[in-house]
Design an enzyme around this catalytic site. Structure first.
Site, short mmCIF file in Angstrom:
data_model
loop_
_atom_site.label_atom_id
_atom_site.label_comp_id
_atom_site.label_asym_id
_atom_site.label_seq_id
_atom_site.Cartn_x
_atom_site.Cartn_y
_atom_site.Cartn_z
N SER A 243 43.54 21.14 19.64
CA SER A 243 44.12 20.58 20.85
C SER A 243 44.37 19.08 20.70
O SER A 243 45.11 18.67 19.81
CB SER A 243 43.20 20.90 22.04
OG SER A 243 43.86 20.72 23.27
N ASP B 58 45.97 25.51 17.85
CA ASP B 58 46.51 25.80 19.18
C ASP B 58 46.99 24.57 19.95
O ASP B 58 46.62 24.37 21.11
CB ASP B 58 45.47 26.56 20.02
CG ASP B 58 46.16 27.48 21.05
OD1 ASP B 58 47.15 28.12 20.68
OD2 ASP B 58 45.72 27.52 22.20
N HIS C 17 42.06 29.45 24.23
CA HIS C 17 42.54 28.20 23.64
C HIS C 17 41.62 27.70 22.54
O HIS C 17 42.08 27.17 21.52
CB HIS C 17 42.67 27.16 24.76
CG HIS C 17 43.12 25.81 24.30
ND1 HIS C 17 44.23 25.62 23.49
CD2 HIS C 17 42.61 24.56 24.53
CE1 HIS C 17 44.38 24.33 23.24
NE2 HIS C 17 43.42 23.67 23.87
#
Length: 354
Positions: free
Chosen positions: A161, A186, A313
């Protein structure tokens, strides 16, 4: 035939047998012939199920890295003794322990360093709210310099992230000669930029106060942000701090106060990722996250992409074994040794002794 000739059991005997059968049924209730649902076993109490786990079960040691000419002290977790260094950068609001469970497997083939970024975990800096991508990149360079000097081993940057954005920016600067691989987890420019409009609402909708660590761990799992209870048990505690005035636990990182830096994390990220002249791996939780630049780049074979199914996530937390296998395979596939890319038949030159 006369009824008097029929033998019958005394009513008192029947009553006794019925009572015995009823008592037996209470002890061992009969299972219906068509029952397909097994009896549910007793579950752990909430207190035991969500009790925090120690980082020592996964990492070998922790260190505070002091940066010269500043008051900044960065906390790192380390594991493994040989192979390239898998240098892990966590997402916003997470900590280095986000990689704990996967580390226990990666360290069998490589060294692992997981850093608490500025404003996160056990790291202490002069300005906790400066989460600009430039400052975060400088922090990574400073920690690598303090740990390895001018001769760092082969580095495989792994970022999730926000940490994925930092990893890409570090790699794109081409200022780390020993950088041998890049793994982004991701985060894609298109979907990340689109989500920024909803970020404040998302942050404010979170539960803000927790009476105990166990309650915070339980909320992170039940709320869906993490899907692996054991990972939550080790990673969530370092994302919190105890507030004496409120007599409860609150979030360690004040992400809602860093909005001015969010756009800088992701703007131009896809082109920067594609420009990095090293082996690259993009791990996604869904194909819908790909934007146009990455779709074209992936079709041209400029990077390896893997879609990890049945995960949220935080791929490295939700499916740590699968994540670790992907990292190990990436290192093996690209022949990344402790000193960089290993080319069969080519001997590494002997370093002159000083």
């Amino acid at each position: 035939m006369e009824s008097s000739n029929l033998t019958s059991l005394p009513e008192e005997t029947l009553d006794v047998e019925d009572e015995q059968q009823q008592q037996e049924n209470l002890k061992n209730p009969p299972v219906p012939a068509f029952s397909s649902v097994p009896t549910r076993p007793p579950t752990k109490s909430s207190l035991k199920k969500y009790v925090p786990l120690e980082w020592t079960e996964f990492f070998d040691k922790e260190e505070d890295v002091c940066i010269p000419d500043s008051d900044d002290v960065f906390h790192v977790y380390m594991a493994g003794t040989e192979g390239p260094v898998v240098f892990c950068l966590h997402g916003g609001g997470y900590s280095g322990l986000s990689f704990a469970l996967s580390t226990s497997k990666i360290k069998e083939k490589a060294r692992v360093v997981a850093m608490d970024l500025r404003g996160h975990g056990k790291t202490s800096t002069e300005n906790e709210l400066d989460l600009s991508v430039e400052t975060l990149c400088n922090d990574v360079f400073a920690v690598l310099k303090a740990m390895y000097g001018d001769s760092p081993p082969a580095i495989v940057l792994v970022g999730h992230s926000m940490g994925g954005s930092v990893a890409v920016h570090v790699a794109a600067k081409k200022a780390l000669p020993s950088l041998a691989g890049l793994v982004v987890v991701d985060v894609v420019e298109g979907t990340a930029m689109a989500s920024l409009a909803h970020m404040q609402k998302l942050l404010s909708s979170r539960m803000q106060h927790f009476s105990s660590m166990e309650k915070a761990i339980e909320w992170s799992v039940r709320g869906g942000s993490l899907r692996n209870i054991d990972s939550a048990r080790v990673s969530v505690p370092t994302t919190l701090k105890y507030d004496d005035s409120k007599k409860c636990y609150v979030y360690r990182t004040r992400l809602e106060e860093t909005e001015q830096y969010w756009r800088g994390w992701y703007e131009g990220l896809s082109d920067k990722f594609l420009s990095c002249p090293i082996p690259k791996l993009l791990l996604l939780a869904g194909t819908d996250r790909l934007d146009r630049s990455l779709t074209i780049g992936q079709m041209q074979g400029k990077f390896q992409m893997v879609v990890v199914r049945h995960t949220g996530h935080a791929i490295q937390e939700d499916v740590p074994d699968e994540f670790a296998t992907l990292i190990i395979n990436f290192i093996s596939r690209n022949r990344i040794g402790p000193h960089g890319i290993v080319i069969p038949g080519l001997r590494r030159p002997v370093q002159p002794q000083q």
